[in-house]
Design an enzyme around this catalytic site. Structure first.
Site, short mmCIF file in Angstrom:
data_model
loop_
_atom_site.label_atom_id
_atom_site.label_comp_id
_atom_site.label_asym_id
_atom_site.label_seq_id
_atom_site.Cartn_x
_atom_site.Cartn_y
_atom_site.Cartn_z
N SER A 77 -15.88 -23.33 -88.68
CA SER A 77 -15.44 -22.50 -89.81
C SER A 77 -16.62 -22.23 -90.71
O SER A 77 -17.55 -23.05 -90.81
CB SER A 77 -14.34 -23.21 -90.60
OG SER A 77 -14.04 -22.50 -91.79
N TYR A 105 -10.85 -30.77 -95.01
CA TYR A 105 -11.06 -29.72 -94.03
C TYR A 105 -12.53 -29.39 -93.89
O TYR A 105 -13.06 -29.30 -92.77
CB TYR A 105 -10.27 -28.47 -94.42
CG TYR A 105 -10.44 -27.31 -93.47
CD1 TYR A 105 -9.74 -27.27 -92.28
CD2 TYR A 105 -11.30 -26.26 -93.76
CE1 TYR A 105 -9.88 -26.21 -91.39
CE2 TYR A 105 -11.47 -25.20 -92.89
CZ TYR A 105 -10.75 -25.17 -91.71
OH TYR A 105 -10.92 -24.12 -90.84
#
Length: 284
Positions: A145, A158
């Protein structure tokens, strides 16, 4: 792998019952591959596989998969190879992204992120990598990501898991690529999926930052064909991130806040996020 090689190749994708995984399954199927969809939601995986088989006319199967469990992952790959043939590509796509301040995050949700986002990638890379090493070919795709290159408020765990995926995948590429095994890292930005529901970049940047899951899927297929090490989707996000990271630390953070990025994950649409969080809690 060339475009011609894609026809008849076997691709396994984790977390592929919905979102980027589903779009990637369809993209590989349309390119001529046989596809195994793995998902914790086994019923949804089978429905998705049936839908894609009907829409594309390719061999797509849906199988149960808990990426954090080594035995489950082994069984998934074994079943995929038994039904479709020797594996050529594994896409470690499964990932979750709950939002909220870290001190309010329940320990069980922290552990779930580590299980899915880290252990899932490690398990898949090892199990597929061992098969590929024996055959002297294969390709591993790990979905990281853009958030793995930053530290976003409201995404502490995350971001940490995706930082791991980035470092792990870079090292894996250096180890395996000389032996003929492709390793690609994918850095999605804001993608229009349930995972990002309710989180929106500043209005001025949406044309630059937001894309559909089909855009990521097309990038993944192209990356496997050309043996790319890293891709960013959209590419403009990579350029924007590099530009801001050239600034000194405090100035960079001030610029990020001034541009409206500072509260994207701390002040999302709570109704949309709550729906997603409830689904995650039900998967524990």
């Amino acid at each position: 792998m060339t475009q011609a090689d894609m026809a008849g190749s076997v691709v396994a994708i984790t977390g592929a019952a919905r979102g980027i995984g589903r779009a990637t399954a369809e993209a590989f199927a349309r390119a001529g591959a046989k596809v195994a969809i793995g998902d914790l939601d086994a019923e949804r995986a089978k429905v998705t596989a049936d839908e894609l088989t009907h829409a594309v006319g390719a061999a797509v199967i849906g199988l149960p998969l808990n990426v954090a469990d080594t035995a489950s992952f082994t069984g998934f790959l074994d079943s995929a190879e038994r039904q479709l043939g020797p594996l050529n590509v594994l896409v470690n796509n499964a990932g979750i992204m709950p939002t909220g301040e870290f001190l309010a995050e329940k320990p069980a949700m922290t552990e779930l992120q580590i299980d899915v986002n880290i252990r899932g990638v490690v398990n898949g890379s090892r199990l597929a990598g061992q098969r590929f090493a024996e055959r002297g070919r294969g390709h591993i795709v790990n979905i990281a990501s853009i958030a793995g290159l930053t530290g976003e408020p409201g995404l502490a765990t995350y971001c940490g898991t995706k930082h791991f995926v980035i470092g792990f995948t870079e090292a894996l590429h250096r180890e395996l690529h000389p032996a003929g095994i492709g390793v690609t890292m994918v850095l999605p930005g804001f993608i229009n999926t349930e995972l990002a529901a309710g989180t929106r970049p500043p209005a001025w940047s949406r044309a630059l930052a937001m894309r559909e899951p089909q855009d990521v899927a097309a990038g993944i297929v192209a990356a496997v064909i050309r043996d790319a090490r890293t891709i960013t989707v959209p590419a403009t996000m990579g350029v924007l991130l590099k530009a801001t990271r050239l600034l000194p630390g405090r100035l960079r953070l001030a610029a990020v806040d001034a541009l409206g990025w500072g509260d994207v994950f701390t002040a999302p649409d709570q109704a949309q996020r709550e729906k997603y969080h409830r689904r995650l809690a039900g998967e524990q």
